[in-house]
Write a protein that holds these residues in place. Structure first.
Motif, PDB file in Angstrom:
ATOM      1  N   MET A 216       0.832  -1.208   0.000  1.00 40.59           N
ATOM      2  CA  MET A 216       0.000   0.000   0.000  1.00 40.59           C
ATOM      3  C   MET A 216       0.865   1.256   0.000  1.00 40.59           C
ATOM      4  O   MET A 216       0.572   2.237  -0.687  1.00 40.59           O
ATOM      5  N   GLY A 219       2.157   2.183  -3.402  1.00 40.60           N
ATOM      6  CA  GLY A 219       1.135   2.859  -4.207  1.00 40.60           C
ATOM      7  C   GLY A 219       0.967   4.315  -3.801  1.00 40.60           C
ATOM      8  O   GLY A 219       0.839   5.209  -4.643  1.00 40.60           O
ATOM      9  N   LEU A 220       0.991   4.565  -2.493  1.00 45.52           N
ATOM     10  CA  LEU A 220       0.835   5.942  -2.008  1.00 45.52           C
ATOM     11  C   LEU A 220       2.043   6.793  -2.388  1.00 45.52           C
ATOM     12  O   LEU A 220       1.914   7.967  -2.741  1.00 45.52           O
ATOM     13  N   ASN A 243      -5.624  13.807  -5.139  1.00 48.48           N
ATOM     14  CA  ASN A 243      -4.730  12.686  -4.849  1.00 48.48           C
ATOM     15  C   ASN A 243      -3.762  13.032  -3.722  1.00 48.48           C
ATOM     16  O   ASN A 243      -3.504  12.208  -2.842  1.00 48.48           O
ATOM     17  N   TRP A 246      -5.815  13.012  -0.273  1.00 48.77           N
ATOM     18  CA  TRP A 246      -6.197  11.704   0.266  1.00 48.77           C
ATOM     19  C   TRP A 246      -4.956  10.860   0.560  1.00 48.77           C
ATOM     20  O   TRP A 246      -4.918  10.084   1.518  1.00 48.77           O
ATOM     21  N   THR A 247      -3.897  11.046  -0.227  1.00 47.80           N
ATOM     22  CA  THR A 247      -2.639  10.351   0.072  1.00 47.80           C
ATOM     23  C   THR A 247      -2.095  10.809   1.418  1.00 47.80           C
ATOM     24  O   THR A 247      -1.644   9.988   2.235  1.00 47.80           O
ATOM     25  N   MET A 250      -4.152   9.110   4.141  1.00 44.32           N
ATOM     26  CA  MET A 250      -3.869   7.675   4.228  1.00 44.32           C
ATOM     27  C   MET A 250      -2.442   7.406   4.720  1.00 44.32           C
ATOM     28  O   MET A 250      -2.168   6.370   5.313  1.00 44.32           O
ATOM     29  N   ILE A 255      -3.055   3.305   9.276  1.00 44.70           N
ATOM     30  CA  ILE A 255      -3.261   2.037   8.571  1.00 44.70           C
ATOM     31  C   ILE A 255      -1.989   1.470   7.965  1.00 44.70           C
ATOM     32  O   ILE A 255      -1.697   0.288   8.145  1.00 44.70           O
TER      33      ILE A 255
END
Lengths: 395, 395
Positions: A216, A219-220, A243, A246-247, A250, A255
């Motif tokens: 994950m 990807g971020l 993007n 939200w990146t 996250m 998480i």
């Protein structure tokens, strides 16, 4: 993969103009007495301040403006007085990570009789007391404070800057990418570097075989690498702002660090820079990160992960691990530099080594770097990284 | 990227033996009257049943055993009677997705006077009523039900199988990878295919430039691709079981679909297979997925995403999009096949086309596939996919 517990109930409202339809109900679900916390003039210039006040028309609004970047304990002290004196039901933070960070500690200070600096020094104390509900309207993609329990508060009197965790994440966070259109280039860059650093700190981790987190994070990372330059070039690009926003959330809502051992290193080193010199956090991270990665790459135990970082994040296709590491570090350095940053300490006003010993000592202590660092670092190792950061890199 | 709202307060307790120290406090935080829901004999054979009952010694335990795979509405009806008659405070689900799915609807049925099938047919009804708190101890990595609001319930009397959403996710979910050591090979494979399918359904999505979701999904896909074969070969491999378990949860707790348009297609097609023939959900997904991907690849609007899927998930380095798509579909097919699955419908007992028309009609209706499908599909298109699934692929 390590054992973990995880719970994060923050209610995220993501998208353009969400506040218009939802802010008032969100606030009044907690009460009518609102402490409105914000920073400088930017929320007034952008029209956001007026828009928020209009949406909350008729409620009892008490204002706490003037939260500075690297938020200071004095602002928290002022907030503590206001929430107690005005029987505040809910805090509304309008701004970036600094405003949200300060608001969280003010929320705890509501239920504390002493000096709130005690709460920063001892998170255990905070965990035992209540915390006012917090709603935020995010205006900068960077710290992730909008969906975590953490704050970083500075005390200029003592040259200290510490992280502190409370019992609760924000209750509701409004994430409207269009509110970041007016963020100046330099802050966009610094915020993006902060996101990237959060991801790097969690990626380089000694847990074994945690492919969920690693995958994950990769990807971020690719998301921030791709979109930060777009947002800098074209500030009103919705996809870029969305993007990045939200990146950022996250990257630090807990998480992607689950199952990790955790060994954050660059942040404690940077906190010393901004505590002593009040430089922008993201700029300090941008200077330190490639130098730290070079130290990491010298340790053979990191080679497998370094090669993975090179391949999955930077698309480096190298013949051997050394080449992969070198290319990945060069890609990282060039990307940071492309954001428009100064890449040495003297360029940001840190012109001599006067404070390096004290800073290195303090970084090692607060980060417990001799024990917990991803690569264990001594005081001398950290001092060396500060020294390396004083001259341009030749990669 | 689309606007979204997101809140998921499930408290995750991940790791070996977490229940020993934490289950009793978790349960009693809601009350002393517990409905213990489980499936067949496997939790008794594994010793988990006895262990749980011992941990809850002294509490009032009412049991509802016998929840079947593809859980049936009759079990929910039975549960409804029990929670009402015994003034249940909290439901403890011990099992896989089926047990948790049924428990969620039972939790709603506690506050409903009519037949709980009404609640399955009309989620709007469920959202307006309360739901008993639910704690689960997960024993199968697959559906993600442990951290979402959804359930899938079958009604054998009417050959119907529907998804339903309630107001709450589970309150607390215990995720102990060692509890999946005893899962038989076929169920491990089917669960892994279910995970992969959830990721594929969310990845192939018409939202534009949602790199946050896409990047995280790619990482999660690589995790399940890597670890499913390891768990099948070496059932007691902790890392394999841990990565599969946390990937399953992350694949369907809502996060990686945020900002998407959503157009799930393979699941509605598969639900017809298991509603009519009661085959294992994951097996049906394994048969349908590559055939559906072939249809997807024929639409030129999907080429960019298909090439990205090939490169970032399967490491395919192809000269052109057609080759990339073909190789990615072949890799997907081979991976599914390597898990030990039957790869055609006749091999799982669906030997003729008797029900294809009715099934295609129903799949299109429940999935709204002519409008919402990632690739819009007519009844004939779906029937063709069922027909294609009846003979071996030659990729």
């Amino acid at each position: 993969m390590e054992n973990f517990s995880f719970k994060n109930p923050t209610d995220i409202r993501f998208g353009k103009d969400k506040i218009d339809g939802e802010l008032r109900d969100a606030v009044t679900s907690f009460g009518e007495n609102v402490l409105l916390v914000y920073g400088g003039q930017s929320v007034k210039h952008s029209g956001l301040y007026e828009r928020v006040v209009k949406l909350l028309d008729g409620l009892n609004i008490v204002e706490l403006p003037g939260i500075a970047p690297n938020p200071k304990i004095d602002s928290v002290r002022e907030g503590q007085k206001l929430v107690k004196a005005n029987n505040i039901d809910v805090i509304l933070a309008v701004g970036g990570g600094s405003v949200i960070d300060a608001s969280k500690v003010i929320g705890s200070a509501r239920y504390y009789e002493g000096d709130p600096w005690d709460l920063v020094l001892d998170s255990g104390k905070r965990m035992k007391i209540d915390q006012l509900p917090l709603i935020d309207i995010l205006t900068l993609s960077a710290t992730g404070s909008e969906m975590n329990r953490g704050s970083v508060i500075s005390n200029p009197q003592t040259n200290q800057k510490f992280g502190t965790g409370g019992p609760n994440t924000p209750s509701i966070s409004f994430l409207d990418p269009t509110l970041t259109y007016t963020v100046p280039t330099r802050q966009t860059a610094a915020g993006s570097m902060d996101i990237m650093s959060h991801l790097i700190e969690q990626y380089f981790d000694r847990s074994e075989n945690n492919d969920v987190s690693k995958g994950m994070i990769e990807g971020l990372m690719r998301s921030v690498i791709k979109w930060a330059p777009v947002a800098i070039k074209d500030p009103d690009n919705y996809d870029a702002r969305a993007n990045l926003m939200w990146t950022a959330t996250m990257a630090l809502n807990g998480i992607v660090g689950l199952g990790d051992v955790n060994g954050w290193t660059v942040h404690p080193m940077e906190h010393e820079l901004s505590a002593y010199y009040d430089i922008t956090h993201g700029v300090g991270l941008g200077i330190l990160t490639p130098r730290w990665l070079k130290v990491v790459a010298q340790d053979s135990s990191t080679h497998e992960l370094m090669a993975r970082f090179a391949k999955n994040v930077w698309g480096v296709d190298a013949d051997n691990v050394d080449d992969a590491a070198n290319q990945a570090i060069k890609e990282t350095y060039d990307w940071i530099s492309s954001l428009g940053f100064e890449m040495t300490l003297p360029e940001v006003g840190i012109k001599d080594e006067t404070n390096f010993d004290a800073m290195a000592q303090s970084a090692v202590e607060t980060g417990n770097l001799t024990e917990d660092g991803y690569i264990k670092l001594s005081v001398n190792d950290v001092k060396k990284i500060y020294q390396d950061s004083s001259t341009p890199e030749n990669l």
